[in-house]
Motif scaffolding. Structure first.
Motif, PDB file in Angstrom:
ATOM      1  N   VAL A  10     148.365 -32.426  39.539  1.00 60.64           N
ATOM      2  CA  VAL A  10     149.026 -31.228  40.046  1.00 60.64           C
ATOM      3  C   VAL A  10     147.958 -30.287  40.594  1.00 60.64           C
ATOM      4  O   VAL A  10     146.960 -30.023  39.926  1.00 60.64           O
ATOM      5  CB  VAL A  10     149.829 -30.523  38.941  1.00 60.64           C
ATOM      6  N   VAL A  11     148.171 -29.811  41.806  1.00 56.87           N
ATOM      7  CA  VAL A  11     147.221 -28.911  42.457  1.00 56.87           C
ATOM      8  C   VAL A  11     147.997 -27.796  43.134  1.00 56.87           C
ATOM      9  O   VAL A  11     149.114 -28.020  43.638  1.00 56.87           O
ATOM     10  CB  VAL A  11     146.334 -29.683  43.458  1.00 56.87           C
ATOM     11  N   GLN A  12     147.432 -26.613  43.142  1.00 56.99           N
ATOM     12  CA  GLN A  12     148.094 -25.493  43.805  1.00 56.99           C
ATOM     13  C   GLN A  12     147.955 -25.596  45.314  1.00 56.99           C
ATOM     14  O   GLN A  12     146.964 -26.143  45.827  1.00 56.99           O
ATOM     15  CB  GLN A  12     147.488 -24.181  43.334  1.00 56.99           C
ATOM     16  N   ALA A  13     148.922 -25.076  45.996  1.00 57.45           N
ATOM     17  CA  ALA A  13     148.862 -25.040  47.459  1.00 57.45           C
ATOM     18  C   ALA A  13     147.577 -24.340  47.897  1.00 57.45           C
ATOM     19  O   ALA A  13     147.209 -23.300  47.336  1.00 57.45           O
ATOM     20  CB  ALA A  13     150.084 -24.326  48.022  1.00 57.45           C
ATOM     21  N   GLY A  14     146.919 -24.946  48.878  1.00 53.72           N
ATOM     22  CA  GLY A  14     145.646 -24.420  49.343  1.00 53.72           C
ATOM     23  C   GLY A  14     144.449 -25.004  48.633  1.00 53.72           C
ATOM     24  O   GLY A  14     143.304 -24.794  49.056  1.00 53.72           O
ATOM     25  N   GLY A  15     144.685 -25.738  47.556  1.00 50.46           N
ATOM     26  CA  GLY A  15     143.611 -26.321  46.773  1.00 50.46           C
ATOM     27  C   GLY A  15     143.166 -27.673  47.304  1.00 50.46           C
ATOM     28  O   GLY A  15     143.572 -28.105  48.389  1.00 50.46           O
ATOM     29  N   SER A  16     142.328 -28.338  46.503  1.00 50.44           N
ATOM     30  CA  SER A  16     141.754 -29.619  46.904  1.00 50.44           C
ATOM     31  C   SER A  16     141.908 -30.650  45.791  1.00 50.44           C
ATOM     32  O   SER A  16     142.026 -30.300  44.604  1.00 50.44           O
ATOM     33  CB  SER A  16     140.262 -29.464  47.220  1.00 50.44           C
ATOM     34  N   LEU A  17     141.890 -31.899  46.220  1.00 49.63           N
ATOM     35  CA  LEU A  17     141.991 -33.021  45.287  1.00 49.63           C
ATOM     36  C   LEU A  17     141.303 -34.214  45.937  1.00 49.63           C
ATOM     37  O   LEU A  17     141.348 -34.361  47.176  1.00 49.63           O
ATOM     38  CB  LEU A  17     143.469 -33.340  45.021  1.00 49.63           C
ATOM     39  N   ARG A  18     140.672 -35.070  45.140  1.00 48.68           N
ATOM     40  CA  ARG A  18     140.082 -36.282  45.684  1.00 48.68           C
ATOM     41  C   ARG A  18     140.666 -37.496  44.987  1.00 48.68           C
ATOM     42  O   ARG A  18     140.593 -37.613  43.756  1.00 48.68           O
ATOM     43  CB  ARG A  18     138.558 -36.302  45.540  1.00 48.68           C
ATOM     44  N   LEU A  19     141.227 -38.373  45.782  1.00 44.82           N
ATOM     45  CA  LEU A  19     141.756 -39.632  45.280  1.00 44.82           C
ATOM     46  C   LEU A  19     140.712 -40.724  45.446  1.00 44.82           C
ATOM     47  O   LEU A  19     139.929 -40.715  46.402  1.00 44.82           O
ATOM     48  CB  LEU A  19     143.032 -40.022  46.037  1.00 44.82           C
ATOM     49  N   SER A  20     140.741 -41.680  44.521  1.00 41.61           N
ATOM     50  CA  SER A  20     139.858 -42.832  44.588  1.00 41.61           C
ATOM     51  C   SER A  20     140.677 -44.102  44.477  1.00 41.61           C
ATOM     52  O   SER A  20     141.733 -44.124  43.847  1.00 41.61           O
ATOM     53  CB  SER A  20     138.835 -42.805  43.447  1.00 41.61           C
ATOM     54  N   CYS A  21     140.168 -45.154  45.082  1.00 50.12           N
ATOM     55  CA  CYS A  21     140.810 -46.464  44.996  1.00 50.12           C
ATOM     56  C   CYS A  21     139.697 -47.487  44.810  1.00 50.12           C
ATOM     57  O   CYS A  21     138.930 -47.735  45.741  1.00 50.12           O
ATOM     58  CB  CYS A  21     141.628 -46.743  46.236  1.00 50.12           C
ATOM     59  N   ALA A  22     139.631 -48.062  43.622  1.00 52.22           N
ATOM     60  CA  ALA A  22     138.606 -49.044  43.302  1.00 52.22           C
ATOM     61  C   ALA A  22     139.145 -50.444  43.518  1.00 52.22           C
ATOM     62  O   ALA A  22     140.251 -50.771  43.085  1.00 52.22           O
ATOM     63  CB  ALA A  22     138.161 -48.861  41.854  1.00 52.22           C
ATOM     64  N   ALA A  23     138.365 -51.268  44.187  1.00 48.86           N
ATOM     65  CA  ALA A  23     138.766 -52.632  44.510  1.00 48.86           C
ATOM     66  C   ALA A  23     137.962 -53.636  43.711  1.00 48.86           C
ATOM     67  O   ALA A  23     136.786 -53.424  43.423  1.00 48.86           O
ATOM     68  CB  ALA A  23     138.583 -52.887  45.996  1.00 48.86           C
ATOM     69  N   SER A  24     138.601 -54.752  43.398  1.00 46.54           N
ATOM     70  CA  SER A  24     137.907 -55.840  42.714  1.00 46.54           C
ATOM     71  C   SER A  24     138.536 -57.159  43.115  1.00 46.54           C
ATOM     72  O   SER A  24     139.659 -57.199  43.619  1.00 46.54           O
ATOM     73  CB  SER A  24     137.995 -55.656  41.194  1.00 46.54           C
ATOM     74  N   GLY A  25     137.830 -58.222  42.925  1.00 50.08           N
ATOM     75  CA  GLY A  25     138.380 -59.556  43.091  1.00 50.08           C
ATOM     76  C   GLY A  25     137.968 -60.280  44.350  1.00 50.08           C
ATOM     77  O   GLY A  25     137.879 -61.495  44.345  1.00 50.08           O
ATOM     78  N   ARG A  26     137.792 -59.588  45.446  1.00 45.17           N
ATOM     79  CA  ARG A  26     137.356 -60.230  46.684  1.00 45.17           C
ATOM     80  C   ARG A  26     136.335 -59.317  47.361  1.00 45.17           C
ATOM     81  O   ARG A  26     136.082 -58.225  46.886  1.00 45.17           O
ATOM     82  CB  ARG A  26     138.548 -60.499  47.606  1.00 45.17           C
ATOM     83  N   THR A  27     135.793 -59.769  48.444  1.00 44.03           N
ATOM     84  CA  THR A  27     134.746 -59.020  49.120  1.00 44.03           C
ATOM     85  C   THR A  27     135.342 -57.796  49.803  1.00 44.03           C
ATOM     86  O   THR A  27     136.018 -57.903  50.825  1.00 44.03           O
ATOM     87  CB  THR A  27     134.013 -59.895  50.140  1.00 44.03           C
ATOM     88  N   PHE A  28     135.064 -56.652  49.201  1.00 42.27           N
ATOM     89  CA  PHE A  28     135.647 -55.391  49.666  1.00 42.27           C
ATOM     90  C   PHE A  28     135.308 -55.107  51.113  1.00 42.27           C
ATOM     91  O   PHE A  28     136.164 -54.640  51.870  1.00 42.27           O
ATOM     92  CB  PHE A  28     135.121 -54.282  48.750  1.00 42.27           C
TER      93      PHE A  28
END
Length: 121
Positions: A10-28
């Motif tokens: 949950v983030v307030q309007a005007g704020g910031s957030l960083r999403l991450s997506c970690a991969a495994s299993g094959r050559t990224f």
């Protein structure tokens, strides 16, 4: 490829957030990567994409100049930096991986499980 998305919250309007997506299993580095989102009652929509090397990025008009997609091939991770968020950014965010071009459609080879982003006003 197994994809694990994280960083939502949950983030307030005007704020910031960083999403991450970690991969495994094959050559990224073989895969183009993207973020999509899906709000309740709506179809999954394209947010941003990045090519294998990271040299090229693509954005939906609704997030251009606010969101930044990046990748770290040494860490097998793709990121979505979300700045100046708005209420309409509220959705479940999914990362996807594909071998071919055509980033804006949903024909991805692999999907992560999604992470919820809620923007409060």
């Amino acid at each position: 490829v197994q994809l694990q998305a994280s960083g939502g919250g949950v983030v307030q309007a005007g704020g910031s957030l960083r999403l991450s997506c970690a991969a495994s299993g094959r050559t990224f580095v073989n895969y183009h990567m993207a973020w999509f989102r899906q709000a309740p009652g709506k179809e999954r929509e394209f947010v941003a994409a990045i090519t294998r090397s990271g040299a090229n990025t693509y954005y939906a008009d609704s997030v251009r100049d606010r969101f930044t997609i990046s990748r770290d091939n040494a860490r097998n991770t793709v990121y979505l930096q979300m700045n100046s968020v708005k209420a309409e950014d509220t959705a479940v965010y999914y990362c996807g991986a594909r071998l071919s071009y055509g980033f804006r459609n949903t024909n991805y080879d692999y999907w992560g499980q999604g992470t919820q982003v809620t923007v409060s006003s």
